[in-house]
Design a protein around this motif. Structure first.
Motif, PDB file in Angstrom:
ATOM      1  N   GLY A  91      64.684  76.138  42.911  1.00 31.10           N
ATOM      2  CA  GLY A  91      63.525  75.461  42.341  1.00 31.10           C
ATOM      3  C   GLY A  91      63.449  74.019  42.799  1.00 31.10           C
ATOM      4  N   VAL A  92      62.465  73.310  42.292  1.00 32.90           N
ATOM      5  CA  VAL A  92      62.286  71.904  42.652  1.00 32.90           C
ATOM      6  C   VAL A  92      63.402  71.063  42.057  1.00 32.90           C
ATOM      7  CG1 VAL A  92      60.743  69.911  42.458  1.00 32.90           C
ATOM      8  CG2 VAL A  92      59.787  72.184  42.837  1.00 32.90           C
ATOM      9  N   ILE A  93      63.746  71.314  40.803  1.00 32.57           N
ATOM     10  CA  ILE A  93      64.853  70.635  40.151  1.00 32.57           C
ATOM     11  C   ILE A  93      66.097  71.474  40.400  1.00 32.57           C
ATOM     12  CG2 ILE A  93      65.784  69.698  37.994  1.00 32.57           C
ATOM     13  CD1 ILE A  93      63.094  68.458  38.726  1.00 32.57           C
ATOM     14  N   THR A  94      67.094  70.896  41.061  1.00 28.30           N
ATOM     15  CA  THR A  94      68.299  71.651  41.383  1.00 28.30           C
ATOM     16  C   THR A  94      69.244  71.687  40.192  1.00 28.30           C
ATOM     17  OG1 THR A  94      69.407  69.707  42.286  1.00 28.30           O
ATOM     18  CG2 THR A  94      68.090  71.035  43.817  1.00 28.30           C
ATOM     19  N   SER A  95      70.208  72.595  40.266  1.00 30.70           N
ATOM     20  CA  SER A  95      71.143  72.791  39.165  1.00 30.70           C
ATOM     21  C   SER A  95      72.570  72.897  39.686  1.00 30.70           C
ATOM     22  CB  SER A  95      70.787  74.084  38.414  1.00 30.70           C
ATOM     23  OG  SER A  95      71.039  75.202  39.264  1.00 30.70           O
ATOM     24  N   ALA A  96      73.504  72.923  38.766  1.00 27.83           N
ATOM     25  CA  ALA A  96      74.902  73.152  39.130  1.00 27.83           C
ATOM     26  C   ALA A  96      75.041  74.496  39.843  1.00 27.83           C
ATOM     27  CB  ALA A  96      75.779  73.097  37.888  1.00 27.83           C
ATOM     28  N   GLU A  97      74.246  75.481  39.436  1.00 32.63           N
ATOM     29  CA  GLU A  97      74.303  76.797  40.093  1.00 32.63           C
ATOM     30  C   GLU A  97      73.866  76.709  41.547  1.00 32.63           C
ATOM     31  OE1 GLU A  97      75.796  79.622  39.006  1.00 32.63           O
ATOM     32  OE2 GLU A  97      76.391  78.210  37.439  1.00 32.63           O
ATOM     33  N   ASP A  98      72.872  75.863  41.847  1.00 35.78           N
ATOM     34  CA  ASP A  98      72.477  75.668  43.246  1.00 35.78           C
ATOM     35  C   ASP A  98      73.647  75.108  44.052  1.00 35.78           C
ATOM     36  OD1 ASP A  98      69.695  76.497  43.506  1.00 35.78           O
ATOM     37  OD2 ASP A  98      69.221  74.845  42.170  1.00 35.78           O
TER      38      ASP A  98
END
Length: 157
Positions: A91-98
């Protein structure tokens, strides 16, 4: 000589701590409402500018990275064209999972070195996947830098 460098940026690193939160994961919206601004890209750009001043004419460097603000945009700004994108964030906002998913991709064909830009949370996320399989070097973008994997500053040589 050929060298492969993995490069990953946590674009939201450090935002939460700057507004009194303990990190940015899971509180990105709250951090923005409190006035937090992204700083990781600036920190990555500073490191890449410094890196480009080194006399590396005899070394062929392939940069392996993630799409968008997780690495590719910063490499483009630095004028680095010898690169390969191995991961695209969900997504546009990345996460720890990314970050963790990108690290799994790095392990498929490990680079000689993995340089990442983030804070202690990013370091922890990366280490949970990479462990000691790839040498790591962190560009400090967080607020409380306790991990020994980080350079003293973004341009310390």
């Amino acid at each position: 000589m050929s060298v492969t460098i993995g490069f990953i940026v946590n674009p939201i690193a450090g935002m939460g701590g700057r507004v009194g939160l303990k990190g940015t994961d899971d509180v990105f919206d709250k951090a923005v409402k409190l006035g937090a601004k992204p700083i990781a890209r600036q920190k990555a750009d500073e490191m890449l500018r410094e890196f480009s001043t080194f006399p590396l004419d005899h070394i062929n460097i392939l940069w392996v990275t993630c799409d968008g603000d997780m690495g590719n945009n910063e490499l483009e700004t630095a004028g680095i064209t010898n690169k390969q994108i191995i991961y695209t964030p969900s997504g546009v906002i990345t996460s720890a999972e990314d970050t963790k998913n990108a690290c799994k991709k790095f392990l498929e064909s490990p680079p000689d070195l993995l340089i990442f830009c983030g804070g202690d949370g990013t370091a922890r996320d990366i280490f949970t996947v990479i462990n000691k399989k790839i040498p790591l070097l962190g560009i400090p973008a967080g607020v409380k830098m306790h991990s020994g994997v980080f350079g003293i500053t973004t341009t310390a040589t």
